[in-house]
Design a protein around this motif. Structure first.
Motif, PDB file in Angstrom:
ATOM      1  N   ARG A  16     -11.358  22.713  49.164  1.00  0.00           N
ATOM      2  CA  ARG A  16     -11.975  21.509  49.737  1.00  0.00           C
ATOM      3  C   ARG A  16     -11.018  20.776  50.672  1.00  0.00           C
ATOM      4  O   ARG A  16      -9.845  20.637  50.385  1.00  0.00           O
ATOM      5  CB  ARG A  16     -12.394  20.559  48.593  1.00  0.00           C
ATOM      6  CG  ARG A  16     -13.196  19.347  49.053  1.00  0.00           C
ATOM      7  CD  ARG A  16     -13.105  18.208  48.059  1.00  0.00           C
ATOM      8  NE  ARG A  16     -11.721  17.759  47.896  1.00  0.00           N
ATOM      9  CZ  ARG A  16     -11.083  16.976  48.763  1.00  0.00           C
ATOM     10  NH1 ARG A  16     -11.690  16.504  49.831  1.00  0.00           N
ATOM     11  NH2 ARG A  16      -9.822  16.647  48.550  1.00  0.00           N
ATOM     12  N   ARG A  17     -11.552  20.347  51.782  1.00  0.00           N
ATOM     13  CA  ARG A  17     -10.800  19.510  52.703  1.00  0.00           C
ATOM     14  C   ARG A  17     -11.709  18.410  53.202  1.00  0.00           C
ATOM     15  O   ARG A  17     -12.893  18.634  53.448  1.00  0.00           O
ATOM     16  CB  ARG A  17     -10.321  20.326  53.921  1.00  0.00           C
ATOM     17  CG  ARG A  17      -8.946  20.920  53.738  1.00  0.00           C
ATOM     18  CD  ARG A  17      -7.943  20.394  54.762  1.00  0.00           C
ATOM     19  NE  ARG A  17      -7.803  18.942  54.735  1.00  0.00           N
ATOM     20  CZ  ARG A  17      -7.198  18.241  55.680  1.00  0.00           C
ATOM     21  NH1 ARG A  17      -6.684  18.850  56.719  1.00  0.00           N
ATOM     22  NH2 ARG A  17      -7.102  16.927  55.601  1.00  0.00           N
ATOM     23  N   SER A  18     -11.165  17.239  53.375  1.00  0.00           N
ATOM     24  CA  SER A  18     -11.917  16.172  54.034  1.00  0.00           C
ATOM     25  C   SER A  18     -11.955  16.475  55.524  1.00  0.00           C
ATOM     26  O   SER A  18     -11.039  17.104  56.063  1.00  0.00           O
ATOM     27  CB  SER A  18     -11.221  14.827  53.838  1.00  0.00           C
ATOM     28  OG  SER A  18     -11.121  14.526  52.470  1.00  0.00           O
ATOM     29  N   GLN A 140     -15.583  12.333  54.247  1.00  0.00           N
ATOM     30  CA  GLN A 140     -14.272  11.697  54.056  1.00  0.00           C
ATOM     31  C   GLN A 140     -14.434  10.394  53.282  1.00  0.00           C
ATOM     32  O   GLN A 140     -15.336   9.601  53.573  1.00  0.00           O
ATOM     33  CB  GLN A 140     -13.568  11.430  55.400  1.00  0.00           C
ATOM     34  CG  GLN A 140     -12.105  11.002  55.192  1.00  0.00           C
ATOM     35  CD  GLN A 140     -11.345  10.755  56.481  1.00  0.00           C
ATOM     36  OE1 GLN A 140     -11.931  10.386  57.501  1.00  0.00           O
ATOM     37  NE2 GLN A 140     -10.037  10.928  56.441  1.00  0.00           N
ATOM     38  N   TRP A 141     -13.546  10.192  52.349  1.00  0.00           N
ATOM     39  CA  TRP A 141     -13.507   8.978  51.515  1.00  0.00           C
ATOM     40  C   TRP A 141     -12.493   8.031  52.152  1.00  0.00           C
ATOM     41  O   TRP A 141     -11.304   8.330  52.199  1.00  0.00           O
ATOM     42  CB  TRP A 141     -13.068   9.386  50.116  1.00  0.00           C
ATOM     43  CG  TRP A 141     -12.837   8.324  49.087  1.00  0.00           C
ATOM     44  CD1 TRP A 141     -12.898   6.974  49.216  1.00  0.00           C
ATOM     45  CD2 TRP A 141     -12.479   8.575  47.712  1.00  0.00           C
ATOM     46  NE1 TRP A 141     -12.604   6.361  48.030  1.00  0.00           N
ATOM     47  CE2 TRP A 141     -12.351   7.315  47.096  1.00  0.00           C
ATOM     48  CE3 TRP A 141     -12.252   9.722  46.953  1.00  0.00           C
ATOM     49  CZ2 TRP A 141     -12.007   7.204  45.731  1.00  0.00           C
ATOM     50  CZ3 TRP A 141     -11.914   9.589  45.611  1.00  0.00           C
ATOM     51  CH2 TRP A 141     -11.803   8.340  45.016  1.00  0.00           C
ATOM     52  N   LEU A 142     -12.984   6.918  52.660  1.00  0.00           N
ATOM     53  CA  LEU A 142     -12.110   5.951  53.323  1.00  0.00           C
ATOM     54  C   LEU A 142     -12.239   4.577  52.674  1.00  0.00           C
ATOM     55  O   LEU A 142     -13.272   4.243  52.095  1.00  0.00           O
ATOM     56  CB  LEU A 142     -12.484   5.817  54.808  1.00  0.00           C
ATOM     57  CG  LEU A 142     -12.290   7.048  55.703  1.00  0.00           C
ATOM     58  CD1 LEU A 142     -12.741   6.731  57.123  1.00  0.00           C
ATOM     59  CD2 LEU A 142     -10.844   7.508  55.691  1.00  0.00           C
ATOM     60  N   THR A 143     -11.174   3.812  52.837  1.00  0.00           N
ATOM     61  CA  THR A 143     -11.262   2.391  52.488  1.00  0.00           C
ATOM     62  C   THR A 143     -11.052   1.558  53.762  1.00  0.00           C
ATOM     63  O   THR A 143     -11.815   0.651  54.042  1.00  0.00           O
ATOM     64  CB  THR A 143     -10.239   2.017  51.395  1.00  0.00           C
ATOM     65  OG1 THR A 143      -9.002   2.639  51.682  1.00  0.00           O
ATOM     66  CG2 THR A 143     -10.744   2.405  50.018  1.00  0.00           C
ATOM     67  N   GLU A 144      -9.994   1.866  54.500  1.00  0.00           N
ATOM     68  CA  GLU A 144      -9.646   1.132  55.713  1.00  0.00           C
ATOM     69  C   GLU A 144      -9.577  -0.375  55.404  1.00  0.00           C
ATOM     70  O   GLU A 144      -9.603  -0.783  54.247  1.00  0.00           O
ATOM     71  CB  GLU A 144     -10.610   1.502  56.863  1.00  0.00           C
ATOM     72  CG  GLU A 144     -10.544   3.022  57.121  1.00  0.00           C
ATOM     73  CD  GLU A 144     -11.344   3.539  58.293  1.00  0.00           C
ATOM     74  OE1 GLU A 144     -12.512   3.172  58.431  1.00  0.00           O
ATOM     75  OE2 GLU A 144     -10.780   4.337  59.078  1.00  0.00           O
ATOM     76  N   ARG A 180      -3.903  21.111  54.997  1.00  0.00           N
ATOM     77  CA  ARG A 180      -3.010  19.963  54.896  1.00  0.00           C
ATOM     78  C   ARG A 180      -1.954  20.295  53.853  1.00  0.00           C
ATOM     79  O   ARG A 180      -2.269  20.959  52.860  1.00  0.00           O
ATOM     80  CB  ARG A 180      -3.870  18.797  54.410  1.00  0.00           C
ATOM     81  CG  ARG A 180      -3.200  17.468  54.302  1.00  0.00           C
ATOM     82  CD  ARG A 180      -4.220  16.457  53.760  1.00  0.00           C
ATOM     83  NE  ARG A 180      -3.979  15.134  54.250  1.00  0.00           N
ATOM     84  CZ  ARG A 180      -3.680  14.096  53.468  1.00  0.00           C
ATOM     85  NH1 ARG A 180      -3.626  14.240  52.169  1.00  0.00           N
ATOM     86  NH2 ARG A 180      -3.463  12.917  53.990  1.00  0.00           N
ATOM     87  N   ARG A 182       0.008  20.176  50.716  1.00  0.00           N
ATOM     88  CA  ARG A 182      -0.411  19.703  49.401  1.00  0.00           C
ATOM     89  C   ARG A 182       0.800  19.409  48.526  1.00  0.00           C
ATOM     90  O   ARG A 182       1.864  20.018  48.702  1.00  0.00           O
ATOM     91  CB  ARG A 182      -1.276  20.777  48.717  1.00  0.00           C
ATOM     92  CG  ARG A 182      -2.562  21.090  49.458  1.00  0.00           C
ATOM     93  CD  ARG A 182      -3.584  19.968  49.310  1.00  0.00           C
ATOM     94  NE  ARG A 182      -4.524  19.957  50.410  1.00  0.00           N
ATOM     95  CZ  ARG A 182      -5.462  19.025  50.572  1.00  0.00           C
ATOM     96  NH1 ARG A 182      -5.577  18.032  49.718  1.00  0.00           N
ATOM     97  NH2 ARG A 182      -6.274  19.070  51.591  1.00  0.00           N
TER      98      ARG A 182
HETATM   99  C1  LIG Z   1      -9.244   5.637  47.495  1.00  0.00           C
HETATM  100  C2  LIG Z   1      -8.912   6.363  48.753  1.00  0.00           C
HETATM  101  C3  LIG Z   1      -8.906   5.670  49.950  1.00  0.00           C
HETATM  102  C4  LIG Z   1      -8.590   6.319  51.142  1.00  0.00           C
HETATM  103  N1  LIG Z   1      -8.590   5.612  52.293  1.00  0.00           N
HETATM  104  C5  LIG Z   1      -8.204   6.207  53.431  1.00  0.00           C
HETATM  105  C6  LIG Z   1      -8.154   5.461  54.634  1.00  0.00           C
HETATM  106  O1  LIG Z   1      -8.457   4.285  54.669  1.00  0.00           O
HETATM  107  N2  LIG Z   1      -7.737   6.114  55.749  1.00  0.00           N
HETATM  108  C7  LIG Z   1      -7.392   7.445  55.742  1.00  0.00           C
HETATM  109  O2  LIG Z   1      -7.006   7.990  56.775  1.00  0.00           O
HETATM  110  N3  LIG Z   1      -7.457   8.176  54.608  1.00  0.00           N
HETATM  111  C8  LIG Z   1      -7.843   7.594  53.462  1.00  0.00           C
HETATM  112  N4  LIG Z   1      -7.918   8.315  52.314  1.00  0.00           N
HETATM  113  C9  LIG Z   1      -7.545   9.767  52.358  1.00  0.00           C
HETATM  114  C10 LIG Z   1      -8.707  10.657  52.756  1.00  0.00           C
HETATM  115  O3  LIG Z   1      -9.845  10.424  51.987  1.00  0.00           O
HETATM  116  C11 LIG Z   1      -8.366  12.140  52.562  1.00  0.00           C
HETATM  117  O4  LIG Z   1      -7.963  12.358  51.266  1.00  0.00           O
HETATM  118  C12 LIG Z   1      -7.324  12.578  53.515  1.00  0.00           C
HETATM  119  O5  LIG Z   1      -7.853  12.506  54.811  1.00  0.00           O
HETATM  120  C13 LIG Z   1      -6.849  14.009  53.196  1.00  0.00           C
HETATM  121  O6  LIG Z   1      -7.878  14.903  53.165  1.00  0.00           O
HETATM  122  P1  LIG Z   1      -8.139  15.904  51.944  1.00  0.00           P
HETATM  123  O7  LIG Z   1      -9.220  15.275  51.127  1.00  0.00           O
HETATM  124  O8  LIG Z   1      -8.532  17.148  52.636  1.00  0.00           O
HETATM  125  O9  LIG Z   1      -6.890  16.013  51.177  1.00  0.00           O
HETATM  126  C14 LIG Z   1      -8.259   7.706  51.122  1.00  0.00           C
HETATM  127  C15 LIG Z   1      -8.282   8.403  49.908  1.00  0.00           C
HETATM  128  C16 LIG Z   1      -8.598   7.740  48.745  1.00  0.00           C
HETATM  129  C17 LIG Z   1      -8.603   8.521  47.455  1.00  0.00           C
END
Ligand SMILES: Cc1cc2nc3c(=O)[nH]c(=O)nc-3n(C[C@H](O)[C@H](O)[C@H](O)COP(=O)(O)O)c2cc1C
Length: 195
Positions: A16-18, A140-144, A180, A182
């Protein structure tokens, strides 16, 4: 041995990748798929059956409408921001066809600590990512910044004990992301031995 479908799911999970929100595009899930996604996302461990989370879905024009709040708040916070930055805020939710705000809803409970309720909401976000991937979408899971802003919380109509666990952006990937780096798994695995 596992059925082939399980092996494929396991493989998907292991790889899995975002995909960055800016690399998502239409089509997104249709309404039936959204319902399926949310049902899968909600299937999380939940000590005490509290259901300490809820969803706010943004699709179609709602994404632009919420972008107006983001742009306005951003301008308040950064009055000197250039127009291009404000426009980027206005377009944030339009980066993907579907944005799901996962709201953590913590309630005081004599037996279930806040920590466990928060983790249950985190599990919802992860389930949502995995379910979207299994359905052939990227996410993609973001908070920003706007997950941590009280004015935006008000626009989301969050109640006491509620906060944003994540904005999960879901759509079709425009490109396959590179792998990415790890964390070193071996460094993080310990086998307990009595000492
Ligand atoms: C709670 C949480 C908040 C996140 N917020 C951000 C964010 O605001 N900006 C960002 O670039 N990545 C954020 N991420 C990371 C991405 O969701 C993601 O994990 C990252 O891009 C790496 O990709 P992967 O899922 O393939 O490892 C956050 C992850 C988590 C768990």
């Amino acid at each position: 041995m596992y059925p082939n479908s399980h092996l494929a799911a396991l493989e998907q999970l292991s790889q899995r990748r975002s995909v960055k929100a800016m690399d998502l595009q239409a089509p997104g899930p249709n309404q039936q798929q959204v319902d399926q996604l949310l049902a899968a996302a909600a299937r999380v461990p939940d000590h005490g059956k509290l259901g300490p989370w809820r969803f706010i879905c943004f699709q179609d024009d709602a994404r632009q409408a919420f972008g107006e709040h983001l742009a306005q708040r951003f301008s308040e916070l950064k009055p000197e921001a250039p127009t291009v930055a404000i426009e980027a805020e206005r377009g944030r939710f339009c980066r993907a066809p579907l944005v799901v705000a996962v709201i953590s809803c913590v309630q005081a409970h004599p037996k279930i600590p806040e920590w466990e309720q928060l983790m249950s909401a985190g599990a919802v976000c992860q389930n949502l990512l995995v379910a979207a991937n299994l359905m052939g979408f990227a996410a993609q899971w973001l908070t920003e910044w706007y997950a941590y802003d009280e004015t935006i919380d008000t626009k989301l109509d969050l109640k006491s004990g509620e906060r944003v666990a994540g904005f999960v952006y879901i759509g079709s990937a425009t490109a396959k992301p590179d792998e990415r780096q790890r964390p070193d798994l071996q460094q993080r695995i310990q086998h307990w031995t009595k000492s």
